[in-house]
Scaffold this motif. Structure first.
Motif, PDB file in Angstrom:
ATOM      1  N   VAL A  80      -5.185  -0.981  -0.532  1.00  0.00           N
ATOM      2  CA  VAL A  80      -6.196  -0.590   0.451  1.00  0.00           C
ATOM      3  C   VAL A  80      -7.472  -1.320   0.064  1.00  0.00           C
ATOM      4  CG1 VAL A  80      -7.436   1.312   1.529  1.00  0.00           C
ATOM      5  CG2 VAL A  80      -5.091   1.658   0.727  1.00  0.00           C
ATOM      6  N   SER A  81      -7.853  -2.308   0.885  1.00  0.00           N
ATOM      7  CA  SER A  81      -8.909  -3.239   0.487  1.00  0.00           C
ATOM      8  C   SER A  81     -10.108  -3.188   1.416  1.00  0.00           C
ATOM      9  CB  SER A  81      -8.339  -4.663   0.465  1.00  0.00           C
ATOM     10  OG  SER A  81      -9.353  -5.607   0.221  1.00  0.00           O
ATOM     11  N   SER A  82     -11.279  -3.343   0.837  1.00  0.00           N
ATOM     12  CA  SER A  82     -12.493  -3.503   1.637  1.00  0.00           C
ATOM     13  C   SER A  82     -12.532  -4.918   2.189  1.00  0.00           C
ATOM     14  CB  SER A  82     -13.740  -3.258   0.784  1.00  0.00           C
ATOM     15  OG  SER A  82     -13.789  -4.171  -0.293  1.00  0.00           O
ATOM     16  N   MET A  83     -13.163  -5.098   3.345  1.00  0.00           N
ATOM     17  CA  MET A  83     -13.203  -6.403   4.001  1.00  0.00           C
ATOM     18  C   MET A  83     -14.400  -7.212   3.511  1.00  0.00           C
ATOM     19  SD  MET A  83     -11.893  -5.507   7.849  1.00  0.00           S
ATOM     20  CE  MET A  83     -11.968  -7.226   8.357  1.00  0.00           C
ATOM     21  N   THR A  84     -14.493  -7.381   2.205  1.00  0.00           N
ATOM     22  CA  THR A  84     -15.500  -8.241   1.599  1.00  0.00           C
ATOM     23  C   THR A  84     -14.787  -9.467   1.039  1.00  0.00           C
ATOM     24  OG1 THR A  84     -15.267  -7.191  -0.573  1.00  0.00           O
ATOM     25  CG2 THR A  84     -16.882  -6.234   0.950  1.00  0.00           C
ATOM     26  N   LYS A 105      -9.685  -1.641   4.977  1.00  0.00           N
ATOM     27  CA  LYS A 105     -10.605  -0.590   5.411  1.00  0.00           C
ATOM     28  C   LYS A 105     -11.520  -1.209   6.461  1.00  0.00           C
ATOM     29  CE  LYS A 105     -10.692   1.664   0.886  1.00  0.00           C
ATOM     30  NZ  LYS A 105     -11.512   2.056  -0.272  1.00  0.00           N
ATOM     31  N   PRO A 106     -11.537  -0.690   7.677  1.00  0.00           N
ATOM     32  CA  PRO A 106     -12.263  -1.356   8.751  1.00  0.00           C
ATOM     33  C   PRO A 106     -13.748  -1.566   8.512  1.00  0.00           C
ATOM     34  CG  PRO A 106     -10.783   0.289   9.636  1.00  0.00           C
ATOM     35  CD  PRO A 106     -10.780   0.465   8.148  1.00  0.00           C
ATOM     36  N   ALA A 109     -16.083  -0.127   1.871  1.00  0.00           N
ATOM     37  CA  ALA A 109     -15.495   0.663   0.794  1.00  0.00           C
ATOM     38  C   ALA A 109     -15.251   2.113   1.188  1.00  0.00           C
ATOM     39  CB  ALA A 109     -16.391   0.608  -0.433  1.00  0.00           C
ATOM     40  N   ILE A 110     -16.171   2.710   1.974  1.00  0.00           N
ATOM     41  CA  ILE A 110     -15.964   4.075   2.467  1.00  0.00           C
ATOM     42  C   ILE A 110     -16.033   4.016   3.981  1.00  0.00           C
ATOM     43  CG2 ILE A 110     -16.844   6.433   2.525  1.00  0.00           C
ATOM     44  CD1 ILE A 110     -17.957   6.049  -0.233  1.00  0.00           C
ATOM     45  N   SER A 111     -14.899   4.132   4.609  1.00  0.00           N
ATOM     46  CA  SER A 111     -14.824   3.897   6.047  1.00  0.00           C
ATOM     47  C   SER A 111     -14.684   5.195   6.817  1.00  0.00           C
ATOM     48  CB  SER A 111     -13.633   2.993   6.349  1.00  0.00           C
ATOM     49  OG  SER A 111     -13.453   2.927   7.741  1.00  0.00           O
ATOM     50  N   LEU A 112     -15.501   5.333   7.849  1.00  0.00           N
ATOM     51  CA  LEU A 112     -15.409   6.508   8.706  1.00  0.00           C
ATOM     52  C   LEU A 112     -14.424   6.298   9.846  1.00  0.00           C
ATOM     53  CD1 LEU A 112     -19.205   7.448   8.908  1.00  0.00           C
ATOM     54  CD2 LEU A 112     -17.439   8.488   7.477  1.00  0.00           C
ATOM     55  N   ASP A 113     -13.901   5.079   9.992  1.00  0.00           N
ATOM     56  CA  ASP A 113     -12.973   4.819  11.095  1.00  0.00           C
ATOM     57  C   ASP A 113     -11.649   4.294  10.578  1.00  0.00           C
ATOM     58  OD1 ASP A 113     -14.477   1.692  12.259  1.00  0.00           O
ATOM     59  OD2 ASP A 113     -14.162   2.491  10.249  1.00  0.00           O
ATOM     60  N   ILE A 114     -11.201   4.845   9.450  1.00  0.00           N
ATOM     61  CA  ILE A 114      -9.927   4.430   8.871  1.00  0.00           C
ATOM     62  C   ILE A 114      -8.762   4.703   9.822  1.00  0.00           C
ATOM     63  CG2 ILE A 114      -9.480   6.633   7.710  1.00  0.00           C
ATOM     64  CD1 ILE A 114      -8.725   3.168   6.244  1.00  0.00           C
ATOM     65  N   LYS A 118      -4.202   3.492  11.544  1.00  0.00           N
ATOM     66  CA  LYS A 118      -3.153   4.501  11.408  1.00  0.00           C
ATOM     67  C   LYS A 118      -1.765   3.955  11.713  1.00  0.00           C
ATOM     68  CE  LYS A 118      -3.848   8.632  13.133  1.00  0.00           C
ATOM     69  NZ  LYS A 118      -3.947   9.759  14.097  1.00  0.00           N
ATOM     70  N   ASP A 119      -1.588   3.349  12.878  1.00  0.00           N
ATOM     71  CA  ASP A 119      -0.260   2.864  13.250  1.00  0.00           C
ATOM     72  C   ASP A 119       0.223   1.781  12.292  1.00  0.00           C
ATOM     73  OD1 ASP A 119      -0.210   4.606  15.357  1.00  0.00           O
ATOM     74  OD2 ASP A 119      -0.856   3.133  16.846  1.00  0.00           O
ATOM     75  N   ASN A 120      -0.700   0.931  11.883  1.00  0.00           N
ATOM     76  CA  ASN A 120      -0.359  -0.136  10.939  1.00  0.00           C
ATOM     77  C   ASN A 120       0.092   0.457   9.607  1.00  0.00           C
ATOM     78  OD1 ASN A 120      -0.120  -2.790  10.094  1.00  0.00           O
ATOM     79  ND2 ASN A 120      -2.243  -2.945   9.462  1.00  0.00           N
ATOM     80  N   LEU A 121      -0.609   1.487   9.158  1.00  0.00           N
ATOM     81  CA  LEU A 121      -0.256   2.140   7.896  1.00  0.00           C
ATOM     82  C   LEU A 121       1.109   2.813   7.996  1.00  0.00           C
ATOM     83  CD1 LEU A 121      -0.983   3.008   5.035  1.00  0.00           C
ATOM     84  CD2 LEU A 121      -2.261   4.930   6.007  1.00  0.00           C
ATOM     85  N   PHE A 122       1.361   3.522   9.088  1.00  0.00           N
ATOM     86  CA  PHE A 122       2.676   4.143   9.285  1.00  0.00           C
ATOM     87  C   PHE A 122       3.783   3.097   9.190  1.00  0.00           C
ATOM     88  CE2 PHE A 122       0.937   7.821  12.121  1.00  0.00           C
ATOM     89  CZ  PHE A 122       0.553   8.504  10.978  1.00  0.00           C
TER      90      PHE A 122
END
Length: 358
Positions: A80-84, A105-106, A109-114, A118-122
């Motif tokens: 689970v990676s930050s987009m930096t 993580k959209p 590091a701390i994302s409110l719209d993770i 969801k579908d990708n993670l599933f």
């Protein structure tokens, strides 16, 4: 039921990821951990089917924990990676070390719209349970393959006369499509090609925006050929590999007597942008004399329709990665079952097979 362990130093992210995973009827989170060391303890205790692992953590980082997991249980790991830039570079290292896949993580590091992922993670968790753990071996532990300019080089020159101006860009184009497990597979193939490889290479790796540049830079630093993130208007050149930027379809168009790169953000194809099918269908339209198409590890069937079109319209050779080495035997299987594959090869033999058709 798929048993998962979530490892993240953020309590918010641990809860968010756990809540998302627990929504799926086939997934249950059996434990969470606050750093890599805690994660290793939880993995040993619960023996999960899959682990989500944060990249940046105190005490023990995600990379350190991943190396230990690959040395012991070989549990499939989704980073689970930050987009930096740093997060992307670390994620590419994780793929090389044997991670199954990653999600971004959209918003940092701390994302409110993770929940956007969801579908990708599933999808990744469901596939991770099925993966053969033998395919998760870190690259450094796989038997090395010599770069192909270190042997049979003379025959390569004699047979192909690659210095001839007629052998430069547009007569033959190599197209590679891959997804889950692709960064490691691409490294294995591209780093074994000779510096004077006579054709341009177009590559679609399913990957979100922000990660393809790090992938390109890493592969370029390790390869004898040039590897770059494709830019709109690039003229295809022999010995250069062009990787589709995340979020853009990689296509081609005629520019005078040359062939150039065209990037667009049209609708997703097969759920992807970039899409392998979008690249291959574009190649079918410009009518090169020959295409050498390679389909490697990945989920789903992206690329199948484009390969079928190319086979009907042009001189096309299709090489598919074998089930023995593919992390996910989805995309190669779809091509094979469509009866359009000319050669099935283990990952270590794909670069040699490409050169046979030069």
């Amino acid at each position: 039921m798929i048993r998962a362990v979530v490892v993240d130093d953020s309590a918010f992210m641990r809860k968010m990821l756990s809540d998302i995973l627990n929504e799926h009827p086939e997934i249950t989170v059996v434990a969470t951990a606050r750093n890599g060391k805690d994660g290793l303890d939880k993995i040993a205790e619960h023996q999960p089917d899959v682990v989500t692992l944060d990249v940046e953590m105190p005490v023990m980082t995600g990379i350190e924990a991943l190396e230990e997991i690959m040395n012991t249980t070989k549990t499939p790991v989704i980073m689970v990676s930050s987009m930096t830039k740093e997060g992307a570079e670390t994620t590419m290292k994780a793929m090389e070390l044997g991670a199954f896949d990653f999600i971004a993580k959209p918003s940092g590091a701390i994302s409110l719209d993770i929940e956007k992922v969801k579908d990708n993670l599933f999808e990744k968790v469901l596939y991770a349970r099925q993966v053969s753990r033998n395919t998760l071996t870190p690259l450094k532990k796989i038997a090395p393959v010599k770069r192909l300019d270190q042997f049979k080089r003379t025959a390569f020159h004699q047979n192909n006369k690659i210095s001839s101006a007629s052998q430069t860009t547009t007569k033959t184009i190599v197209a590679i499509g891959t997804s889950t497990g692709g960064p490691k597979a691409l490294q294995r193939v591209l780093t074994t090609l000779p510096a004077d490889f006579p054709y341009p290479i177009m590559i679609v790796q399913h990957m979100p925006k922000g990660f393809t540049r790090s992938l390109s830079e890493r592969l370029n630093s390790l390869s004898a050929i040039t590897v770059k993130e494709a830019e709109d208007g690039d003229i295809l050149q022999k010995g250069v590999a062009y990787i589709a930027p995340g979020g853009y379809h990689l296509k081609v168009r005629r520019i005078g007597t040359s062939v150039g790169i065209h990037l667009d953000q049209l609708a997703f194809v097969n759920g992807h942008r970039p899409s392998v099918d979008a690249m291959l269908l574009s190649l079918a339209e410009i009518c090169p004399e020959r295409v050498i198409a390679v389909v490697m590890t990945g989920m789903g069937a992206d690329g199948k329709e484009g390969l079928i079109r190319l086979k009907k319209a042009h001189n096309t050779t299709v090489i598919a990665e074998s089930e023995n080495t593919a992390v996910v035997y989805g995309m190669p299987k779809a091509a094979f079952e469509a009866n359009i594959v000319d050669a099935v090869r283990d990952l270590n033999d794909i670069s040699s097979e490409i050169l046979k058709h030069c």
